[in-house]
Design a protein around this motif. Structure first.
Motif, PDB file in Angstrom:
ATOM      1  N   LYS A 203       0.827  -1.208   0.000  1.00 27.87           N
ATOM      2  CA  LYS A 203       0.000   0.000   0.000  1.00 27.87           C
ATOM      3  C   LYS A 203       0.861   1.258   0.000  1.00 27.87           C
ATOM      4  CE  LYS A 203      -3.867  -2.287   2.159  1.00 27.87           C
ATOM      5  NZ  LYS A 203      -4.273  -2.861   3.401  1.00 27.87           N
ATOM      6  N   PHE A 204       2.022   1.200   0.604  1.00 29.18           N
ATOM      7  CA  PHE A 204       2.936   2.340   0.585  1.00 29.18           C
ATOM      8  C   PHE A 204       3.629   2.475  -0.766  1.00 29.18           C
ATOM      9  CE2 PHE A 204       2.895   1.667   5.273  1.00 29.18           C
ATOM     10  CZ  PHE A 204       2.429   2.927   5.618  1.00 29.18           C
ATOM     11  N   PHE A 205       4.047   1.339  -1.336  1.00 32.92           N
ATOM     12  CA  PHE A 205       4.771   1.381  -2.596  1.00 32.92           C
ATOM     13  C   PHE A 205       3.865   1.674  -3.784  1.00 32.92           C
ATOM     14  CE2 PHE A 205       7.811  -1.083  -0.024  1.00 32.92           C
ATOM     15  CZ  PHE A 205       8.914  -0.272  -0.203  1.00 32.92           C
ATOM     16  N   LYS A 206       2.601   1.321  -3.659  1.00 32.56           N
ATOM     17  CA  LYS A 206       1.621   1.576  -4.723  1.00 32.56           C
ATOM     18  C   LYS A 206       0.502   2.442  -4.153  1.00 32.56           C
ATOM     19  CE  LYS A 206       2.622  -2.797  -6.952  1.00 32.56           C
ATOM     20  NZ  LYS A 206       2.076  -4.088  -7.372  1.00 32.56           N
ATOM     21  N   PHE A 207       0.913   3.544  -3.546  1.00 30.66           N
ATOM     22  CA  PHE A 207      -0.040   4.381  -2.825  1.00 30.66           C
ATOM     23  C   PHE A 207      -1.163   4.892  -3.716  1.00 30.66           C
ATOM     24  CE2 PHE A 207      -1.638   8.385  -1.142  1.00 30.66           C
ATOM     25  CZ  PHE A 207      -2.041   7.968   0.128  1.00 30.66           C
ATOM     26  N   ARG A 208      -0.835   5.389  -4.900  1.00 34.67           N
ATOM     27  CA  ARG A 208      -1.859   5.941  -5.799  1.00 34.67           C
ATOM     28  C   ARG A 208      -2.887   4.871  -6.172  1.00 34.67           C
ATOM     29  NH1 ARG A 208      -4.610  10.020  -6.176  1.00 34.67           N
ATOM     30  NH2 ARG A 208      -2.760  11.164  -5.637  1.00 34.67           N
ATOM     31  N   SER A 209      -2.407   3.673  -6.445  1.00 36.80           N
ATOM     32  CA  SER A 209      -3.306   2.564  -6.780  1.00 36.80           C
ATOM     33  C   SER A 209      -4.217   2.223  -5.593  1.00 36.80           C
ATOM     34  CB  SER A 209      -2.484   1.344  -7.184  1.00 36.80           C
ATOM     35  OG  SER A 209      -3.316   0.242  -7.391  1.00 36.80           O
ATOM     36  N   PHE A 210      -3.629   2.152  -4.408  1.00 36.31           N
ATOM     37  CA  PHE A 210      -4.415   1.866  -3.205  1.00 36.31           C
ATOM     38  C   PHE A 210      -5.455   2.963  -2.974  1.00 36.31           C
ATOM     39  CE2 PHE A 210      -4.780   2.225   1.539  1.00 36.31           C
ATOM     40  CZ  PHE A 210      -5.625   1.147   1.692  1.00 36.31           C
ATOM     41  N   TYR A 211      -5.053   4.195  -3.164  1.00 36.33           N
ATOM     42  CA  TYR A 211      -5.958   5.331  -3.004  1.00 36.33           C
ATOM     43  C   TYR A 211      -7.143   5.197  -3.965  1.00 36.33           C
ATOM     44  CZ  TYR A 211      -7.411  10.216  -2.508  1.00 36.33           C
ATOM     45  OH  TYR A 211      -8.118  11.359  -2.257  1.00 36.33           O
ATOM     46  N   ASN A 212      -6.863   4.845  -5.207  1.00 36.80           N
ATOM     47  CA  ASN A 212      -7.920   4.675  -6.208  1.00 36.80           C
ATOM     48  C   ASN A 212      -8.838   3.501  -5.881  1.00 36.80           C
ATOM     49  OD1 ASN A 212      -7.013   6.891  -7.670  1.00 36.80           O
ATOM     50  ND2 ASN A 212      -5.701   5.643  -8.982  1.00 36.80           N
ATOM     51  N   ILE A 213      -8.243   2.420  -5.393  1.00 35.56           N
ATOM     52  CA  ILE A 213      -9.042   1.255  -4.991  1.00 35.56           C
ATOM     53  C   ILE A 213      -9.982   1.641  -3.853  1.00 35.56           C
ATOM     54  CG2 ILE A 213      -8.912  -0.994  -3.840  1.00 35.56           C
ATOM     55  CD1 ILE A 213      -6.343  -1.472  -5.548  1.00 35.56           C
TER      56      ILE A 213
ATOM     57  N   LEU B 239      -8.235   7.266   5.226  1.00 35.71           N
ATOM     58  CA  LEU B 239      -8.053   5.812   5.293  1.00 35.71           C
ATOM     59  C   LEU B 239      -6.871   5.321   4.463  1.00 35.71           C
ATOM     60  CD1 LEU B 239     -11.764   4.593   5.177  1.00 35.71           C
ATOM     61  CD2 LEU B 239     -10.207   4.639   7.152  1.00 35.71           C
ATOM     62  N   SER B 240      -6.578   6.008   3.358  1.00 36.26           N
ATOM     63  CA  SER B 240      -5.466   5.563   2.515  1.00 36.26           C
ATOM     64  C   SER B 240      -4.131   5.666   3.241  1.00 36.26           C
ATOM     65  CB  SER B 240      -5.428   6.352   1.208  1.00 36.26           C
ATOM     66  OG  SER B 240      -5.206   7.718   1.457  1.00 36.26           O
ATOM     67  N   VAL B 241      -4.047   6.539   4.214  1.00 36.47           N
ATOM     68  CA  VAL B 241      -2.840   6.664   5.030  1.00 36.47           C
ATOM     69  C   VAL B 241      -2.965   5.827   6.304  1.00 36.47           C
ATOM     70  CG1 VAL B 241      -1.422   8.276   6.356  1.00 36.47           C
ATOM     71  CG2 VAL B 241      -2.314   8.955   4.135  1.00 36.47           C
ATOM     72  N   MET B 242      -4.117   5.885   6.931  1.00 39.51           N
ATOM     73  CA  MET B 242      -4.291   5.234   8.233  1.00 39.51           C
ATOM     74  C   MET B 242      -4.278   3.711   8.161  1.00 39.51           C
ATOM     75  SD  MET B 242      -4.174   7.541  10.420  1.00 39.51           S
ATOM     76  CE  MET B 242      -4.472   6.474  11.788  1.00 39.51           C
ATOM     77  N   ILE B 243      -4.907   3.128   7.149  1.00 37.78           N
ATOM     78  CA  ILE B 243      -4.977   1.661   7.079  1.00 37.78           C
ATOM     79  C   ILE B 243      -3.585   1.033   7.052  1.00 37.78           C
ATOM     80  CG2 ILE B 243      -5.690  -0.311   5.658  1.00 37.78           C
ATOM     81  CD1 ILE B 243      -8.286   1.251   5.050  1.00 37.78           C
ATOM     82  N   PRO B 244      -2.694   1.418   6.123  1.00 42.30           N
ATOM     83  CA  PRO B 244      -1.371   0.779   6.154  1.00 42.30           C
ATOM     84  C   PRO B 244      -0.562   1.124   7.402  1.00 42.30           C
ATOM     85  CG  PRO B 244      -1.471   2.442   4.416  1.00 42.30           C
ATOM     86  CD  PRO B 244      -2.847   2.302   4.959  1.00 42.30           C
TER      87      PRO B 244
ATOM     88  N   PRO C 213     -18.088  -3.287  -4.808  1.00 39.96           N
ATOM     89  CA  PRO C 213     -16.691  -3.105  -5.226  1.00 39.96           C
ATOM     90  C   PRO C 213     -15.983  -4.425  -5.520  1.00 39.96           C
ATOM     91  CG  PRO C 213     -16.887  -2.859  -2.874  1.00 39.96           C
ATOM     92  CD  PRO C 213     -18.283  -3.060  -3.395  1.00 39.96           C
ATOM     93  N   CYS C 214     -14.853  -4.305  -6.179  1.00 39.23           N
ATOM     94  CA  CYS C 214     -14.035  -5.490  -6.450  1.00 39.23           C
ATOM     95  C   CYS C 214     -13.207  -5.832  -5.208  1.00 39.23           C
ATOM     96  CB  CYS C 214     -13.096  -5.229  -7.618  1.00 39.23           C
ATOM     97  SG  CYS C 214     -11.780  -4.050  -7.258  1.00 39.23           S
ATOM     98  N   PRO C 215     -12.892  -7.115  -5.005  1.00 36.00           N
ATOM     99  CA  PRO C 215     -11.959  -7.483  -3.931  1.00 36.00           C
ATOM    100  C   PRO C 215     -10.538  -7.213  -4.414  1.00 36.00           C
ATOM    101  CG  PRO C 215     -12.761  -9.452  -5.018  1.00 36.00           C
ATOM    102  CD  PRO C 215     -13.427  -8.278  -5.683  1.00 36.00           C
ATOM    103  N   CYS C 216     -10.092  -5.986  -4.272  1.00 40.91           N
ATOM    104  CA  CYS C 216      -8.865  -5.535  -4.931  1.00 40.91           C
ATOM    105  C   CYS C 216      -7.596  -5.763  -4.135  1.00 40.91           C
ATOM    106  CB  CYS C 216      -8.983  -4.042  -5.258  1.00 40.91           C
ATOM    107  SG  CYS C 216     -10.381  -3.689  -6.334  1.00 40.91           S
ATOM    108  N   GLY C 217      -7.681  -6.235  -2.913  1.00 39.99           N
ATOM    109  CA  GLY C 217      -6.479  -6.474  -2.134  1.00 39.99           C
ATOM    110  C   GLY C 217      -5.656  -7.584  -2.754  1.00 39.99           C
ATOM    111  N   ALA C 218      -4.361  -7.478  -2.641  1.00 44.05           N
ATOM    112  CA  ALA C 218      -3.461  -8.441  -3.287  1.00 44.05           C
ATOM    113  C   ALA C 218      -3.786  -9.881  -2.912  1.00 44.05           C
ATOM    114  CB  ALA C 218      -2.016  -8.117  -2.911  1.00 44.05           C
TER     115      ALA C 218
END
Length: 138
Positions: free
Chosen positions: A24-34, A48-53, A99-104
């Motif tokens: 989530k840190f390395f692909k922050f923009r993608s995680f934010y969009n998800i 949440l995009s910052v707090m979750i990871p 939504p899609c189950p987008c987590g790795a």
């Protein structure tokens, strides 16, 4: 036996939270969009995009040290319970979007399998808490 099982449960959650937080840190923009595509209020996405990871990594550190390990298991249980409730809401169509189950880890699972895994992980965290807090099976 109980100590080994407790260590295995803790190791599983260390791996789980590290595996989910670090990308989530390395692909922050993608995680934010998800997150923006999820059934959550749009105003919460930046927070949440910052707090979750950060929370997931904090749980890893809690689990690594014997003095804070029980707190880490409580945090793991709490996070898994929250995620399980969220996935349940998706399955039972509580939300307006699906939504899609987008987590790795869950990308290739449908939501029902996702829920089953979450339930098992929640129960495993609870078992770890019981074993540590009340010295069960010792």
């Amino acid at each position: 036996m109980a100590t080994l099982l407790t260590y295995l449960i803790v190791a599983l959650f260390v791996l789980l939270w590290a595996y989910t937080a670090i990308p989530k840190f390395f692909k922050f923009r993608s995680f934010y969009n998800i997150l923006g595509s999820q059934a959550i209020p749009k105003w919460s996405v930046p927070i949440l995009s910052v707090m979750i990871p950060l929370v997931e990594l904090a749980v890893v550190f809690l689990l690594l040290f014997p003095e804070t390990r029980l707190w880490g298991l409580y945090a793991s249980f709490s996070l898994m319970l929250i995620f399980t409730i969220y996935v349940s809401g998706i399955i039972f169509q509580v939300y307006d979007i699906y939504p899609c189950p987008c987590g790795a880890m869950f990308r290739r699972m449908d939501w029902k399998k996702h829920l089953k895994v979450n339930i098992w992980l929640t129960l495993l965290a609870f078992l770890g808490i019981l074993m540590m807090q009340f010295h069960l099976f010792t």
